[in-house]
Motif scaffolding. Structure first.
Motif, PDB file in Angstrom:
ATOM      1  N   UNK A 227      65.907 -74.493 -46.995  1.00  0.00           N
ATOM      2  CA  UNK A 227      65.461 -75.772 -47.549  1.00  0.00           C
ATOM      3  C   UNK A 227      64.955 -75.623 -48.981  1.00  0.00           C
ATOM      4  N   UNK A 228      64.333 -74.504 -49.291  1.00  0.00           N
ATOM      5  CA  UNK A 228      63.876 -74.266 -50.654  1.00  0.00           C
ATOM      6  C   UNK A 228      65.071 -74.108 -51.601  1.00  0.00           C
ATOM      7  N   UNK A 229      66.095 -73.399 -51.164  1.00  0.00           N
ATOM      8  CA  UNK A 229      67.303 -73.259 -51.974  1.00  0.00           C
ATOM      9  C   UNK A 229      67.972 -74.616 -52.181  1.00  0.00           C
ATOM     10  N   UNK A 230      68.046 -75.403 -51.113  1.00  0.00           N
ATOM     11  CA  UNK A 230      68.670 -76.718 -51.201  1.00  0.00           C
ATOM     12  C   UNK A 230      67.887 -77.614 -52.166  1.00  0.00           C
ATOM     13  N   UNK A 231      66.556 -77.584 -52.057  1.00  0.00           N
ATOM     14  CA  UNK A 231      65.714 -78.391 -52.936  1.00  0.00           C
ATOM     15  C   UNK A 231      65.849 -77.962 -54.391  1.00  0.00           C
ATOM     16  N   UNK A 232      65.912 -76.658 -54.614  1.00  0.00           N
ATOM     17  CA  UNK A 232      66.013 -76.152 -55.979  1.00  0.00           C
ATOM     18  C   UNK A 232      67.350 -76.524 -56.613  1.00  0.00           C
ATOM     19  N   UNK A 233      68.433 -76.357 -55.865  1.00  0.00           N
ATOM     20  CA  UNK A 233      69.748 -76.749 -56.376  1.00  0.00           C
ATOM     21  C   UNK A 233      69.790 -78.244 -56.675  1.00  0.00           C
ATOM     22  N   UNK A 234      69.247 -79.037 -55.768  1.00  0.00           N
ATOM     23  CA  UNK A 234      69.243 -80.486 -55.985  1.00  0.00           C
ATOM     24  C   UNK A 234      68.449 -80.842 -57.237  1.00  0.00           C
ATOM     25  N   UNK A 235      67.273 -80.252 -57.378  1.00  0.00           N
ATOM     26  CA  UNK A 235      66.424 -80.512 -58.541  1.00  0.00           C
ATOM     27  C   UNK A 235      67.171 -80.211 -59.839  1.00  0.00           C
ATOM     28  N   UNK A 236      67.811 -79.064 -59.895  1.00  0.00           N
ATOM     29  CA  UNK A 236      68.519 -78.661 -61.110  1.00  0.00           C
ATOM     30  C   UNK A 236      69.729 -79.554 -61.389  1.00  0.00           C
ATOM     31  N   UNK A 237      70.426 -79.951 -60.338  1.00  0.00           N
ATOM     32  CA  UNK A 237      71.577 -80.833 -60.524  1.00  0.00           C
ATOM     33  C   UNK A 237      71.151 -82.227 -60.995  1.00  0.00           C
ATOM     34  N   UNK A 238      70.032 -82.729 -60.465  1.00  0.00           N
ATOM     35  CA  UNK A 238      69.533 -84.028 -60.916  1.00  0.00           C
ATOM     36  C   UNK A 238      69.227 -83.987 -62.411  1.00  0.00           C
ATOM     37  N   UNK A 239      68.651 -82.884 -62.881  1.00  0.00           N
ATOM     38  CA  UNK A 239      68.371 -82.726 -64.308  1.00  0.00           C
ATOM     39  C   UNK A 239      69.674 -82.607 -65.101  1.00  0.00           C
ATOM     40  N   UNK A 240      70.606 -81.827 -64.601  1.00  0.00           N
ATOM     41  CA  UNK A 240      71.877 -81.615 -65.293  1.00  0.00           C
ATOM     42  C   UNK A 240      72.638 -82.912 -65.496  1.00  0.00           C
ATOM     43  N   UNK A 241      72.633 -83.770 -64.478  1.00  0.00           N
ATOM     44  CA  UNK A 241      73.376 -85.020 -64.558  1.00  0.00           C
ATOM     45  C   UNK A 241      72.545 -86.171 -65.128  1.00  0.00           C
ATOM     46  N   UNK A 242      71.275 -85.899 -65.438  1.00  0.00           N
ATOM     47  CA  UNK A 242      70.431 -86.912 -66.055  1.00  0.00           C
ATOM     48  C   UNK A 242      70.179 -88.119 -65.173  1.00  0.00           C
ATOM     49  N   UNK A 243      70.175 -87.899 -63.863  1.00  0.00           N
ATOM     50  CA  UNK A 243      69.973 -88.992 -62.917  1.00  0.00           C
ATOM     51  C   UNK A 243      68.482 -89.175 -62.636  1.00  0.00           C
ATOM     52  N   UNK A 244      67.987 -90.383 -62.841  1.00  0.00           N
ATOM     53  CA  UNK A 244      66.602 -90.662 -62.483  1.00  0.00           C
ATOM     54  C   UNK A 244      66.443 -90.526 -60.981  1.00  0.00           C
ATOM     55  N   UNK A 245      65.288 -90.010 -60.572  1.00  0.00           N
ATOM     56  CA  UNK A 245      65.084 -89.688 -59.155  1.00  0.00           C
ATOM     57  C   UNK A 245      63.911 -90.472 -58.575  1.00  0.00           C
ATOM     58  N   UNK A 246      64.180 -91.665 -58.028  1.00  0.00           N
ATOM     59  CA  UNK A 246      63.110 -92.451 -57.414  1.00  0.00           C
ATOM     60  C   UNK A 246      62.774 -91.997 -55.996  1.00  0.00           C
ATOM     61  N   UNK A 247      63.485 -90.993 -55.492  1.00  0.00           N
ATOM     62  CA  UNK A 247      63.284 -90.526 -54.131  1.00  0.00           C
ATOM     63  C   UNK A 247      61.849 -90.057 -53.919  1.00  0.00           C
ATOM     64  N   UNK A 248      61.260 -90.434 -52.804  1.00  0.00           N
ATOM     65  CA  UNK A 248      59.937 -89.932 -52.421  1.00  0.00           C
ATOM     66  C   UNK A 248      60.151 -89.003 -51.241  1.00  0.00           C
ATOM     67  N   UNK A 249      60.047 -87.705 -51.492  1.00  0.00           N
ATOM     68  CA  UNK A 249      60.278 -86.721 -50.440  1.00  0.00           C
ATOM     69  C   UNK A 249      59.464 -85.478 -50.745  1.00  0.00           C
ATOM     70  N   UNK A 250      59.152 -84.723 -49.697  1.00  0.00           N
ATOM     71  CA  UNK A 250      58.297 -83.543 -49.876  1.00  0.00           C
ATOM     72  C   UNK A 250      59.008 -82.459 -50.676  1.00  0.00           C
ATOM     73  N   UNK A 251      60.352 -82.549 -50.806  1.00  0.00           N
ATOM     74  CA  UNK A 251      61.093 -81.514 -51.525  1.00  0.00           C
ATOM     75  C   UNK A 251      61.325 -81.876 -53.000  1.00  0.00           C
TER      76      UNK A 251
END
Length: 374
Positions: free
Chosen positions: A348-372
């Protein structure tokens, strides 16, 4: 406690409270009279008050203890290491509608009482044909709840939803979103039509009270015509979860979605939904970990992670916000996944980290409220 130190040291780029929250979500927490007394569904970690959903397990290494200064501390393996608190439940949570239905059985609240959700149809027709998603415990869970006295009707009454929603917004003007969800119908046109009276009623209340509350639908992925009809009655965002990215595993784990919609159609409808609802208003989640836990799934954690990461990247390329939920098994006896073990916290930490980096790479605003999310 050593386990937490190990994870924090291994993932220095992830904030410590995110690491703790993810491990807590994966490991769950021991049942506690205090949690039951305050009827908490989530808890806050530390001064930052990172919110984590509560799920129980007698085998969890986590528990809450009260110390001499009445401070609540989260303990792992009996060692206290971070303060916790609980969100205050709103007054409406303890009220009933005119029909005698507890409002707490109609609406669910989360994210510091800024989000509301309701299930309008507590059944899934995929169960009738033996094509239900392998991880899902909706139908069996409702049966167990009813046997225990926690009555859950198959269909939610529109009047009950209106009354509970009206009471919630009267008490709290800061509610940001209202989610409606339900089990699938084989006839997708009928399923979409099922939601229209609910959203029409909610939209009317929202307009009358001049509230900026997003109305969100979590459902089957519909074609453009049905999506447009739902937009016309107030739906602003959709959460159309494909659940598993790998094509072969999708057919095995989500046979109903594969049989009655199809993976290609589901992905095409997600792309079309962006045209209807706009960039940033279309979401798609995966059941994180199930593609590893399932008998015929990925045996290697890294392979399981990278499969979902490929899905995240495809979604972001098409202006769709990806997310994931936690598979942590189920306490429901004799279910198809009652004996399955979730992957380790590192997954889950790997999944969260990859997601975080991809959101930054694609410049997508992240309104998601989640513990990760951070």
């Amino acid at each position: 406690m050593e386990r937490i130190k190990e994870l924090i040291d291994k993932y220095p780029e992830i904030p410590q409270e995110v690491v703790i929250g993810i491990d807590l979500a994966r490991e769950r927490i021991k049942p506690d009279p205090l949690i039951q007394e305050v009827k908490a569904r989530t808890l806050f970690l530390g001064e930052a008050k990172r919110e984590v959903q509560i799920e129980f397990s007698d085998k969890s290494p986590y528990e809450i203890k009260i110390f001499s200064n009445n401070e609540l501390m989260l303990c792992r393996d009996n060692a206290p290491f971070i303060s916790v608190s609980f969100p205050k439940l709103p007054d409406w949570y303890f009220k009933k509608t005119k029909s005698g239905t507890p409002m707490s059985s109609i609406l669910y609240t989360g994210h510091s009482n800024r989000m509301l959700s309701a299930s309008v149809f507590n059944h899934c027709q995929y169960v009738n044909t033996g094509d239900n998603c392998k991880y899902c415990a909706l139908v069996s869970g409702i049966k167990i709840a009813n046997k225990s006295g926690k009555q859950r009707n198959i269909h939610l009454k529109v009047d009950d939803l209106v009354e509970a929603f009206s009471e919630a917004i009267r008490e709290n003007k800061d509610i940001e979103s209202m989610y409606l969800a339900g089990g699938a119908l084989i006839d997708q046109d009928k399923e979409a039509q099922m939601y229209i009276p609910y959203f029409s009623a909610l939209n009317k209340i929202r307009q009358q009270n001049h509230l900026n509350i997003s109305l969100v639908l979590c459902s089957t992925a519909y074609d453009t015509g049905l999506a447009q009809k739902l937009k016309e009655v107030g739906v602003e965002k959709v959460l159309w979860n494909i659940e598993v990215w790998d094509e072969k595993l999708f057919k095995i784990i989500c046979p109903g979605k594969s049989k009655f919609v199809g993976r290609v159609n589901w992905l095409n409808r997600l792309k079309e939904a962006v045209e209807v609802f706009g960039v940033g208003n279309v979401y798609c989640n995966f059941v994180g970990g199930f593609e590893h836990a399932w008998n015929s799934g990925f045996r290697n954690v890294e392979d399981a992670v990278m499969s979902s990461v490929k899905g995240f990247e495809w979604l972001l390329k098409n202006s769709i916000i990806p997310g994931f939920s936690f598979f942590f098994g189920t306490n429901i006896p004799n279910s198809s996944c009652s004996k399955l073990a979730p992957p380790p916290t590192e997954y889950y930490l790997e999944l969260a980290l990859h997601r975080h980096n991809l959101m930054l790479e694609y410049g997508m605003e992240d309104p998601t409220v989640a513990c990760y999310k951070w």
